[in-house]
Design a protein around this motif. Structure first.
Motif, mmCIF file in Angstrom:
data_model
loop_
_atom_site.group_PDB
_atom_site.id
_atom_site.type_symbol
_atom_site.label_atom_id
_atom_site.label_comp_id
_atom_site.label_asym_id
_atom_site.label_seq_id
_atom_site.Cartn_x
_atom_site.Cartn_y
_atom_site.Cartn_z
ATOM 1 N N LYS A 3 0.893 -0.985 -0.059
ATOM 2 C CA LYS A 3 -0.063 0.150 0.025
ATOM 3 C C LYS A 3 0.891 1.136 -0.020
ATOM 4 C CE LYS A 3 -3.335 2.315 3.179
ATOM 5 N NZ LYS A 3 -3.675 2.546 4.229
ATOM 6 N N ILE A 4 0.507 2.218 -1.215
ATOM 7 C CA ILE A 4 1.445 3.450 -0.913
ATOM 8 C C ILE A 4 0.423 4.545 -0.250
ATOM 9 C CG2 ILE A 4 2.417 4.994 -2.321
ATOM 10 C CD1 ILE A 4 3.615 2.216 -2.516
ATOM 11 N N ARG A 5 1.303 5.087 0.868
ATOM 12 C CA ARG A 5 0.320 6.517 1.363
ATOM 13 C C ARG A 5 1.451 7.664 1.515
ATOM 14 N NH1 ARG A 5 2.079 6.231 6.662
ATOM 15 N NH2 ARG A 5 2.595 4.521 7.516
ATOM 16 N N VAL A 52 5.273 6.824 1.698
ATOM 17 C CA VAL A 52 5.625 5.183 2.184
ATOM 18 C C VAL A 52 5.261 4.245 1.398
ATOM 19 C CG1 VAL A 52 6.752 6.524 4.347
ATOM 20 C CG2 VAL A 52 4.351 5.283 4.322
ATOM 21 N N SER A 53 5.849 2.883 1.453
ATOM 22 C CA SER A 53 5.055 2.000 1.218
ATOM 23 C C SER A 53 4.936 0.944 2.244
ATOM 24 C CB SER A 53 6.060 1.215 0.081
ATOM 25 O OG SER A 53 7.029 0.815 0.596
ATOM 26 N N GLU A 54 3.905 0.251 2.286
ATOM 27 C CA GLU A 54 3.548 -0.148 3.631
ATOM 28 C C GLU A 54 3.168 -1.835 3.417
ATOM 29 O OE1 GLU A 54 1.178 1.566 7.037
ATOM 30 O OE2 GLU A 54 -0.232 0.665 5.823
ATOM 31 N N LYS A 60 3.450 -2.940 8.240
ATOM 32 C CA LYS A 60 5.010 -2.193 8.501
ATOM 33 C C LYS A 60 5.352 -1.397 7.238
ATOM 34 C CE LYS A 60 6.852 -5.433 11.712
ATOM 35 N NZ LYS A 60 8.089 -6.252 12.099
ATOM 36 N N VAL A 61 5.850 -0.087 7.634
ATOM 37 C CA VAL A 61 6.565 0.758 6.462
ATOM 38 C C VAL A 61 7.740 -0.205 5.911
ATOM 39 C CG1 VAL A 61 7.533 2.954 5.888
ATOM 40 C CG2 VAL A 61 5.410 2.736 7.442
ATOM 41 N N SER A 95 6.366 -0.163 -7.069
ATOM 42 C CA SER A 95 5.035 0.396 -6.610
ATOM 43 C C SER A 95 5.323 1.725 -6.131
ATOM 44 C CB SER A 95 4.733 -0.241 -5.400
ATOM 45 O OG SER A 95 4.419 -1.763 -5.799
ATOM 46 N N LEU A 96 6.459 2.179 -5.673
ATOM 47 C CA LEU A 96 6.673 3.519 -5.327
ATOM 48 C C LEU A 96 6.681 4.469 -6.636
ATOM 49 C CD1 LEU A 96 9.014 3.060 -2.384
ATOM 50 C CD2 LEU A 96 6.958 4.287 -2.205
ATOM 51 N N MET A 97 7.554 3.923 -7.669
ATOM 52 C CA MET A 97 7.563 4.774 -8.817
ATOM 53 C C MET A 97 6.349 4.660 -9.708
ATOM 54 S SD MET A 97 10.633 5.983 -9.172
ATOM 55 C CE MET A 97 10.653 6.249 -10.751
#
Length: 144
Positions: A3-5, A52-54, A60-61, A95-97
């Motif tokens: 999950k990206i937040r 952050v990705s979780e 957990k981050v 996922s972050l990109m």
């Protein structure tokens, strides 16, 4: 699954050592107070540039992304992207990109830019795989 937040204030204690690790691998040494000040100033100015990705199952981050937008240039500068060692090779950085590229589309920003240290071959390969091209070289020489 990831999950990206947006980064929350309490994520800072998780992200801070990763930021130091990145800075040390890029610059050899760091002045933590200057790095923290820059991070905090940018966070106050543009909090949406801190993501952050979780891990969805453990909550957990496991990674983070720090970027700044430059509307006049229609560009984004990536300051840092980091994935915790346990999660490397599991597409967290992708996922972050992906998140960042979608953000750029929504904001009508058409260029991603970054600096990467020449000895970080894994990072260079990652960026090349994502379509980044080398635009310049920064060189240095010790005099002593």
């Amino acid at each position: 699954m990831v999950k990206i937040r947006l980064l929350k204030e309490n994520d800072w204690e998780i992200v801070k050592p990763w930021l130091y690790e990145l800075a040390k691998s890029s610059f050899g040494k760091i002045i933590s107070s200057i790095l923290e000040k820059k991070f905090q100033e940018d966070y106050k100015k543009e909090p949406e540039g801190f993501v952050v990705s979780e891990d969805e199952s453990s909550k957990k981050v496991n990674g983070f992304l720090w970027f700044s937008t430059f509307s006049e240039k229609k560009s984004v500068f990536i300051h840092a992207i980091y994935v915790a060692p346990k999660y490397r090779g599991k597409h967290v950085s992708d996922s972050l990109m992906d998140y960042l590229e979608e953000y750029c589309k929504k904001k009508n920003l058409d260029t991603l830019e970054l600096n990467v240290t020449a000895n970080l071959n894994y990072a260079i390969r990652f960026y090349q795989r994502r379509g980044f091209k080398t635009k310049r070289y920064f060189m240095s020489k010790k005099t002593k």
